[in-house]
Design a protein around this motif. Structure first.
Motif, PDB file in Angstrom:
ATOM      1  N   VAL A  88      28.505 -23.360 -11.008  1.00  0.00           N
ATOM      2  CA  VAL A  88      29.495 -23.250  -9.939  1.00  0.00           C
ATOM      3  C   VAL A  88      30.613 -22.269 -10.294  1.00  0.00           C
ATOM      4  CG1 VAL A  88      31.177 -24.540  -8.565  1.00  0.00           C
ATOM      5  CG2 VAL A  88      28.997 -25.578  -9.146  1.00  0.00           C
ATOM      6  N   SER A  89      31.079 -22.346 -11.534  1.00  0.00           N
ATOM      7  CA  SER A  89      32.190 -21.495 -11.948  1.00  0.00           C
ATOM      8  C   SER A  89      32.228 -21.394 -13.462  1.00  0.00           C
ATOM      9  CB  SER A  89      33.519 -22.079 -11.449  1.00  0.00           C
ATOM     10  OG  SER A  89      33.818 -23.264 -12.172  1.00  0.00           O
ATOM     11  N   LEU A  90      33.156 -20.633 -13.982  1.00  0.00           N
ATOM     12  CA  LEU A  90      33.337 -20.533 -15.428  1.00  0.00           C
ATOM     13  C   LEU A  90      33.851 -21.831 -16.036  1.00  0.00           C
ATOM     14  CD1 LEU A  90      34.846 -16.992 -16.106  1.00  0.00           C
ATOM     15  CD2 LEU A  90      32.667 -17.915 -16.901  1.00  0.00           C
ATOM     16  N   THR A  91      34.274 -22.741 -15.208  1.00  0.00           N
ATOM     17  CA  THR A  91      34.785 -24.022 -15.716  1.00  0.00           C
ATOM     18  C   THR A  91      33.922 -25.197 -15.271  1.00  0.00           C
ATOM     19  OG1 THR A  91      36.323 -24.151 -13.845  1.00  0.00           O
ATOM     20  CG2 THR A  91      37.164 -23.174 -15.878  1.00  0.00           C
ATOM     21  N   ASP A  92      32.659 -24.952 -15.020  1.00  0.00           N
ATOM     22  CA  ASP A  92      31.713 -25.982 -14.574  1.00  0.00           C
ATOM     23  C   ASP A  92      31.225 -26.793 -15.781  1.00  0.00           C
ATOM     24  OD1 ASP A  92      29.799 -27.505 -13.289  1.00  0.00           O
ATOM     25  OD2 ASP A  92      28.500 -25.808 -12.784  1.00  0.00           O
ATOM     26  N   THR A  93      32.125 -27.494 -16.421  1.00  0.00           N
ATOM     27  CA  THR A  93      31.814 -28.174 -17.681  1.00  0.00           C
ATOM     28  C   THR A  93      30.721 -29.235 -17.535  1.00  0.00           C
ATOM     29  OG1 THR A  93      33.687 -29.679 -17.344  1.00  0.00           O
ATOM     30  CG2 THR A  93      34.077 -27.714 -18.686  1.00  0.00           C
ATOM     31  N   LYS A  94      30.567 -29.820 -16.377  1.00  0.00           N
ATOM     32  CA  LYS A  94      29.502 -30.814 -16.170  1.00  0.00           C
ATOM     33  C   LYS A  94      28.131 -30.174 -16.388  1.00  0.00           C
ATOM     34  CE  LYS A  94      27.461 -33.880 -12.774  1.00  0.00           C
ATOM     35  NZ  LYS A  94      26.934 -33.732 -11.448  1.00  0.00           N
ATOM     36  N   THR A  95      27.903 -29.026 -15.775  1.00  0.00           N
ATOM     37  CA  THR A  95      26.634 -28.313 -15.942  1.00  0.00           C
ATOM     38  C   THR A  95      26.476 -27.848 -17.381  1.00  0.00           C
ATOM     39  OG1 THR A  95      26.678 -27.589 -13.640  1.00  0.00           O
ATOM     40  CG2 THR A  95      25.224 -26.373 -15.119  1.00  0.00           C
ATOM     41  N   PHE A  96      27.550 -27.350 -18.005  1.00  0.00           N
ATOM     42  CA  PHE A  96      27.481 -26.867 -19.385  1.00  0.00           C
ATOM     43  C   PHE A  96      27.055 -27.991 -20.324  1.00  0.00           C
ATOM     44  CE2 PHE A  96      31.338 -23.952 -18.339  1.00  0.00           C
ATOM     45  CZ  PHE A  96      30.577 -23.242 -17.433  1.00  0.00           C
ATOM     46  N   TRP A 110      29.819 -14.195 -16.528  1.00  0.00           N
ATOM     47  CA  TRP A 110      30.375 -13.939 -15.201  1.00  0.00           C
ATOM     48  C   TRP A 110      30.386 -12.450 -14.893  1.00  0.00           C
ATOM     49  CZ3 TRP A 110      35.124 -11.390 -14.356  1.00  0.00           C
ATOM     50  CH2 TRP A 110      35.840 -11.082 -15.513  1.00  0.00           C
ATOM     51  N   PHE A 111      30.483 -12.159 -13.602  1.00  0.00           N
ATOM     52  CA  PHE A 111      30.469 -10.777 -13.124  1.00  0.00           C
ATOM     53  C   PHE A 111      30.925 -10.780 -11.676  1.00  0.00           C
ATOM     54  CE2 PHE A 111      26.442 -12.883 -12.864  1.00  0.00           C
ATOM     55  CZ  PHE A 111      26.060 -12.705 -11.554  1.00  0.00           C
ATOM     56  N   PHE A 112      31.177  -9.604 -11.155  1.00  0.00           N
ATOM     57  CA  PHE A 112      31.550  -9.454  -9.749  1.00  0.00           C
ATOM     58  C   PHE A 112      30.329  -9.048  -8.937  1.00  0.00           C
ATOM     59  CE2 PHE A 112      35.574  -8.643 -11.937  1.00  0.00           C
ATOM     60  CZ  PHE A 112      36.401  -9.527 -11.258  1.00  0.00           C
ATOM     61  N   ASP A 113      30.141  -9.681  -7.779  1.00  0.00           N
ATOM     62  CA  ASP A 113      29.025  -9.308  -6.920  1.00  0.00           C
ATOM     63  C   ASP A 113      29.442  -8.167  -5.981  1.00  0.00           C
ATOM     64  OD1 ASP A 113      30.510 -10.441  -4.829  1.00  0.00           O
ATOM     65  OD2 ASP A 113      29.104 -12.070  -4.465  1.00  0.00           O
ATOM     66  N   GLU A 117      33.319 -10.824  -5.485  1.00  0.00           N
ATOM     67  CA  GLU A 117      33.532 -12.237  -5.775  1.00  0.00           C
ATOM     68  C   GLU A 117      32.945 -12.536  -7.145  1.00  0.00           C
ATOM     69  OE1 GLU A 117      31.854 -14.618  -2.671  1.00  0.00           O
ATOM     70  OE2 GLU A 117      32.962 -13.579  -1.104  1.00  0.00           O
ATOM     71  N   ILE A 118      33.593 -13.419  -7.879  1.00  0.00           N
ATOM     72  CA  ILE A 118      33.105 -13.786  -9.203  1.00  0.00           C
ATOM     73  C   ILE A 118      31.902 -14.719  -9.071  1.00  0.00           C
ATOM     74  CG2 ILE A 118      33.655 -15.041 -11.326  1.00  0.00           C
ATOM     75  CD1 ILE A 118      36.508 -14.050 -11.063  1.00  0.00           C
ATOM     76  N   LYS A 119      30.849 -14.386  -9.771  1.00  0.00           N
ATOM     77  CA  LYS A 119      29.638 -15.211  -9.842  1.00  0.00           C
ATOM     78  C   LYS A 119      29.435 -15.610 -11.295  1.00  0.00           C
ATOM     79  CE  LYS A 119      28.485 -14.823  -5.536  1.00  0.00           C
ATOM     80  NZ  LYS A 119      28.657 -15.916  -4.637  1.00  0.00           N
ATOM     81  N   THR A 120      28.835 -16.781 -11.497  1.00  0.00           N
ATOM     82  CA  THR A 120      28.603 -17.256 -12.859  1.00  0.00           C
ATOM     83  C   THR A 120      27.174 -17.768 -13.027  1.00  0.00           C
ATOM     84  OG1 THR A 120      29.514 -19.408 -12.259  1.00  0.00           O
ATOM     85  CG2 THR A 120      31.005 -17.864 -13.314  1.00  0.00           C
ATOM     86  N   ILE A 121      26.663 -17.580 -14.218  1.00  0.00           N
ATOM     87  CA  ILE A 121      25.329 -18.019 -14.605  1.00  0.00           C
ATOM     88  C   ILE A 121      25.456 -18.648 -15.983  1.00  0.00           C
ATOM     89  CG2 ILE A 121      22.990 -17.248 -15.199  1.00  0.00           C
ATOM     90  CD1 ILE A 121      23.408 -14.912 -13.198  1.00  0.00           C
ATOM     91  N   LEU A 122      24.687 -19.689 -16.224  1.00  0.00           N
ATOM     92  CA  LEU A 122      24.702 -20.334 -17.524  1.00  0.00           C
ATOM     93  C   LEU A 122      23.528 -19.841 -18.363  1.00  0.00           C
ATOM     94  CD1 LEU A 122      26.014 -22.416 -19.375  1.00  0.00           C
ATOM     95  CD2 LEU A 122      24.524 -24.137 -18.358  1.00  0.00           C
ATOM     96  N   PHE A 123      23.840 -19.365 -19.552  1.00  0.00           N
ATOM     97  CA  PHE A 123      22.866 -18.871 -20.522  1.00  0.00           C
ATOM     98  C   PHE A 123      22.677 -19.957 -21.573  1.00  0.00           C
ATOM     99  CE2 PHE A 123      21.782 -16.818 -24.515  1.00  0.00           C
ATOM    100  CZ  PHE A 123      20.927 -15.783 -24.177  1.00  0.00           C
ATOM    101  N   SER A 124      21.454 -20.451 -21.725  1.00  0.00           N
ATOM    102  CA  SER A 124      21.139 -21.475 -22.728  1.00  0.00           C
ATOM    103  C   SER A 124      20.000 -20.955 -23.594  1.00  0.00           C
ATOM    104  CB  SER A 124      20.711 -22.778 -22.056  1.00  0.00           C
ATOM    105  OG  SER A 124      21.709 -23.257 -21.185  1.00  0.00           O
ATOM    106  N   SER A 125      20.110 -21.163 -24.903  1.00  0.00           N
ATOM    107  CA  SER A 125      19.122 -20.603 -25.806  1.00  0.00           C
ATOM    108  C   SER A 125      18.889 -21.502 -27.008  1.00  0.00           C
ATOM    109  CB  SER A 125      19.598 -19.220 -26.272  1.00  0.00           C
ATOM    110  OG  SER A 125      18.773 -18.705 -27.288  1.00  0.00           O
ATOM    111  N   LYS A 162      42.874 -18.772 -21.436  1.00  0.00           N
ATOM    112  CA  LYS A 162      43.081 -20.079 -20.806  1.00  0.00           C
ATOM    113  C   LYS A 162      41.739 -20.734 -20.454  1.00  0.00           C
ATOM    114  CE  LYS A 162      45.391 -22.371 -16.961  1.00  0.00           C
ATOM    115  NZ  LYS A 162      46.287 -22.236 -15.829  1.00  0.00           N
ATOM    116  N   ILE A 163      40.818 -19.960 -19.905  1.00  0.00           N
ATOM    117  CA  ILE A 163      39.507 -20.491 -19.540  1.00  0.00           C
ATOM    118  C   ILE A 163      38.705 -20.817 -20.797  1.00  0.00           C
ATOM    119  CG2 ILE A 163      37.276 -19.896 -18.491  1.00  0.00           C
ATOM    120  CD1 ILE A 163      38.867 -18.494 -16.276  1.00  0.00           C
TER     121      ILE A 163
END
Length: 173
Positions: A88-96, A110-113, A117-125, A162-163
């Protein structure tokens, strides 16, 4: 277009293996097109994470447009596997926290579309850290993109202080 570039190119350029086995969860034509620029890959498609139920240590990369269970992700990925999914966002700690339960690295980027608008994707490895382990022999030679390049890849994992302080307890870097 930018979202699809970042969803595909970041994991593809973070894995050092050349012959990749990739799983697409709920893909669209733009994701398929982005992936088509990579050679020597085997692609499996499924509409949702239940398509991972029978796989074990099978995929090098999972690219999903839906949230993925950490159990499916961990079981389906190889020992060096990478998964990306929307958040959802850079602060979507539930998903993280959910995605990071069984993963070695877990952090958003994160990046701009196209609409700025800011978009976020979670990278897991299970092994690779997206900034430190970027494969420049891949990322430096991607020519078709309008947004993605090596510098955008690296900078997408930098956060305002801050984030960073806010998400640090729920990510793994």
């Amino acid at each position: 277009m930018i979202y699809n570039e970042m969803l595909v190119q970041v994991p593809m350029c973070s894995h050092d293996k050349i012959d990749l086995n990739v799983c697409l969860i709920n893909p669209n034509d733009d994701i398929r097109k982005e992936l088509s620029y990579h050679k020597n890959i085997k692609v499996t498609e499924t509409s949702d994470e239940s398509g991972l139920a029978e796989s074990e240590n099978e995929f090098d990369i999972i690219i999903s447009t839906k949230e993925i269970s950490s159990v499916y992700m961990n079981r389906s990925l190889t020992e060096k596997g990478i998964a990306v999914q929307p958040c959802v966002s850079l602060t979507d700690t539930k998903t993280f926290k959910e995605a990071g339960k069984l993963m070695y690295i877990n952090q958003p980027y994160w990046f701009f579309d196209e609409n700025y608008e800011i978009k976020t994707i979670l990278f897991s490895s299970k092994k690779y850290q997206a900034q430190a382990d970027i494969v420049r022999n891949k990322s430096d030679f991607i020519e078709h993109t309008e947004y993605y390049n090596t510098d955008m890849h690296i900078s997408a994992f930098n956060y305002p202080t801050k984030i960073f302080k806010q998400i640090l307890p729920s990510i793994k870097i």
